[in-house]
Scaffold this active site. Structure first.
Site, short mmCIF file in Angstrom:
data_model
loop_
_atom_site.label_atom_id
_atom_site.label_comp_id
_atom_site.label_asym_id
_atom_site.label_seq_id
_atom_site.Cartn_x
_atom_site.Cartn_y
_atom_site.Cartn_z
N ASP A 3 0.83 -1.19 0.00
CA ASP A 3 0.00 0.00 0.00
C ASP A 3 0.88 1.25 0.00
O ASP A 3 1.79 1.38 -0.82
CB ASP A 3 -0.94 -0.08 1.22
CG ASP A 3 -2.17 0.79 1.09
OD1 ASP A 3 -2.12 1.91 1.61
OD2 ASP A 3 -3.16 0.36 0.49
N HIS B 281 -6.19 -8.54 0.61
CA HIS B 281 -5.21 -7.47 0.81
C HIS B 281 -4.42 -7.64 2.11
O HIS B 281 -3.36 -7.04 2.26
CB HIS B 281 -5.95 -6.12 0.83
CG HIS B 281 -5.06 -4.94 0.63
ND1 HIS B 281 -4.37 -4.71 -0.54
CD2 HIS B 281 -4.75 -3.91 1.45
CE1 HIS B 281 -3.69 -3.59 -0.45
NE2 HIS B 281 -3.88 -3.08 0.75
#
Length: 324
Positions: free
Chosen positions: A101, A299
């Site tokens: 991220d 994720h």
């Protein structure tokens, strides 16, 4: 856990907290939002045991690392300064960086500015910064007219800070679950404009889950209850500033060796990097060494599939060669 050492330092104007373990070539692990150094808890020990010096900092404005309230202090030049300052503090010329991220984008930007300090990047989930003629916050605002969009919700100071700060446990539990393979994250886009993020996120089964214990969730809740969420949200509020800065990269491929680990149920790969992003890695990096995809993970891959994630990282580190 017994090998972890918590350290604190003054770096680039911030009070920085980081965790360190092991000796050998340096590996730096960079988290995103709403994460902490603790998101690498399954990787730190095994990588250190394999003969590396592992450092996992809390990133600017999150966890035990201070951060300004002004979002303009979260642009590329400030983040690159944080990471180079960390290397200087550690007495290291360079390191292999792994990031997820915003953490991956920090390594990505560092490699453009100071490639001599990056031995390699091991990217998780976010393959590259997707170029666009429209700024990220403008795009998010346009999408938010049709349905809920978390980037737009985060963009303006005030409401999001208060909402998340008032219910940190509920938010963290819901967002972690929504980003995992147990839920299809993009279903939050079905919520209408004006929905709060907590209301847009799904209800969850009670914790513990098979990849998150009550105590682990409480670690995040305690950290964000103390720090608040403004620091993490400022990374979003600076997205247009970073987008402007990255225009200078146009026509230039990232110069350092790049490895990628993704997961088949990752929301970012599905929703934010265009069609078939893995086929376009060579458009963004000069030296793509390897690409792996993990099954049955979303994720939150470091936590959902810790053994597979760690094993792949160790393989890539072994292939990266020696570095000081």
């Amino acid at each position: 856990m017994a090998g972890w050492t918590h350290r604190y330092a003054r770096i680039n104007g911030l009070d920085v907290h980081y965790v360190e373990q092991g000796e050998g070539p340096l590996v730096v692990l960079l988290h995103g939002f709403p994460h902490l150094w603790f998101s690498w808890r399954h990787q730190i020990g095994p990588i250190a045991d394999a003969g590396f010096r592992v450092v996992a900092p809390d990133m600017r404005g999150m966890g035990g690392t201070s951060g300004p309230d002004d979002h303009r202090q979260y642009g590329v030049e400030h983040i690159v300064g944080d990471v180079t300052g960390l290397l200087d503090h550690l007495g290291a010329e360079r390191a292999v960086f792994s990031g997820l991220d915003f953490g991956l984008f920090a390594a990505y930007d560092l490699a453009y500015h100071h490639p001599e300090r990056v031995a390699a990047i091991i990217g998780l989930e976010n393959p590259f910064f997707t170029p666009s003629d429209e700024s990220p916050l403008t795009l998010a605002a346009r999408q938010a007219k049709r349905h809920f969009n978390h980037i737009h919700y985060f963009a303006e100071p005030g409401a999001a800070d208060r909402d998340l700060g008032a219910a940190p446990r509920e938010f963290l539990r819901k967002v972690f679950y929504a980003l995992s393979s147990d839920y299809h994250y993009l279903d939050v886009w079905r919520k209408p404009p004006g929905t709060t993020y907590i209301d847009a996120l799904p209800d969850t089964p009670p914790v513990p889950w098979n990849w998150l214990t009550d105590l682990e969730l409480e670690f995040y809740v305690d950290a964000y209850s103390r720090s608040g969420f403004t620091g993490g949200l400022n990374w979003y509020r600076a997205m247009d500033l970073s987008w402007e800065h990255r225009k200078a990269y146009k026509g230039r491929k990232n110069p350092v060796p790049f490895y990628f680990i993704g997961s088949e149920q990752d929301a970012d790969l599905e929703g934010w990097h265009g069609d078939d992003p893995l086929s376009r890695l060579h458009e963004h990096y000069e030296d793509v060494r390897d690409v792996r995809m993990l099954k049955n993970a979303g994720h939150m891959m470091q936590m959902e599939k810790p053994e597979e994630t760690t094993a792949t990282m160790l393989e890539f580190l072994a292939r990266s060669g020696g570095w000081a």
